[in-house]
Write a protein that holds these residues in place. Sequence first.
Motif, mmCIF file in Angstrom:
data_model
loop_
_atom_site.group_PDB
_atom_site.id
_atom_site.type_symbol
_atom_site.label_atom_id
_atom_site.label_comp_id
_atom_site.label_asym_id
_atom_site.label_seq_id
_atom_site.Cartn_x
_atom_site.Cartn_y
_atom_site.Cartn_z
ATOM 1 N N GLN A 148 31.907 25.730 74.889
ATOM 2 C CA GLN A 148 30.551 26.768 75.277
ATOM 3 C C GLN A 148 29.299 26.422 74.387
ATOM 4 N N LEU A 149 27.993 25.870 74.856
ATOM 5 C CA LEU A 149 27.206 25.653 74.099
ATOM 6 C C LEU A 149 26.301 26.755 73.832
ATOM 7 N N SER A 150 26.597 27.773 72.986
ATOM 8 C CA SER A 150 25.842 28.750 72.871
ATOM 9 C C SER A 150 25.386 29.251 71.532
ATOM 10 N N ASP A 151 25.867 28.210 70.575
ATOM 11 C CA ASP A 151 25.570 28.244 69.259
ATOM 12 C C ASP A 151 24.034 27.414 68.989
ATOM 13 N N PRO A 152 23.084 28.241 68.265
ATOM 14 C CA PRO A 152 21.848 27.560 68.406
ATOM 15 C C PRO A 152 21.953 26.324 67.324
ATOM 16 N N GLU A 182 17.464 35.113 72.753
ATOM 17 C CA GLU A 182 16.023 34.364 72.619
ATOM 18 C C GLU A 182 15.846 33.122 72.194
ATOM 19 N N GLU A 183 16.488 32.773 70.853
ATOM 20 C CA GLU A 183 16.200 31.486 70.355
ATOM 21 C C GLU A 183 17.009 30.422 71.047
ATOM 22 N N SER A 184 18.149 30.737 71.340
ATOM 23 C CA SER A 184 19.204 29.732 72.106
ATOM 24 C C SER A 184 18.633 29.559 73.608
ATOM 25 N N ARG A 185 18.116 30.618 74.238
ATOM 26 C CA ARG A 185 17.627 30.488 75.487
ATOM 27 C C ARG A 185 16.527 29.612 75.501
ATOM 28 N N GLN A 186 15.626 29.523 74.523
ATOM 29 C CA GLN A 186 14.326 28.834 74.298
ATOM 30 C C GLN A 186 14.857 27.103 74.059
ATOM 31 N N LEU A 187 16.036 27.119 73.166
ATOM 32 C CA LEU A 187 16.491 25.722 72.935
ATOM 33 C C LEU A 187 16.970 25.098 74.095
ATOM 34 N N LEU A 188 17.943 25.923 75.126
ATOM 35 C CA LEU A 188 18.308 25.395 76.030
ATOM 36 C C LEU A 188 17.313 24.971 77.138
ATOM 37 N N ASP A 189 16.118 25.964 77.201
ATOM 38 C CA ASP A 189 15.059 25.435 78.205
ATOM 39 C C ASP A 189 14.392 24.040 77.519
#
Length: 189
Positions: free
Chosen positions: A9-13, A97-104
Amino acid sequence: MANRPPIRQLSDPGALKALGHPLRQRILQHLGIHGPATSTTLSRALGENTGTLSYHLRQLEHNGFIEEIPERSTGRERWWRQISRDLRWPSASELDEESRQLLDDITEFKVEEELELARRFFRDHQRYGEWARASRGLTHLNAEELDEFFEAYMALLSRFGRAPEDASPGARPVFLRFFTMPAAEDPPS
């Protein structure tokens, strides 16, 4: 039947940052298509200097996307291969929030690549002959059924997934894409 690779699961920043660089994406794609390589062979193939590639290879290794092949590495020449993983994007609600932005950010630069693959398919499918296949579908599923469908698809990918060095005679690298989304914005009442 191939062993199913472990799910990641790619959730790690850190992992998302590692994937968030376009050159690292190109490195992973090259290794996936052509198999193991050194920074020198990648330098020639990708048009980058070996120092830059070595840095990005270390970032990919540190985050578990590639590994050194010790039995092929000699002296300063290190051979790298992609680690077989079932990579999963988490839902946005599971991310900070940081991980969400990276995924975006990753999604943003991958969109054009995906669109170009679709354009290439529709433009050149006749030229590819038996190697070009397409399917579109529409069905009605609840969330549990969609999960079941997705897991069956991932099992099928695992069953036929092979690294270049493990491919059958006559095999070619083949791009596969799968995505689902609601056909209508709001569920029926």
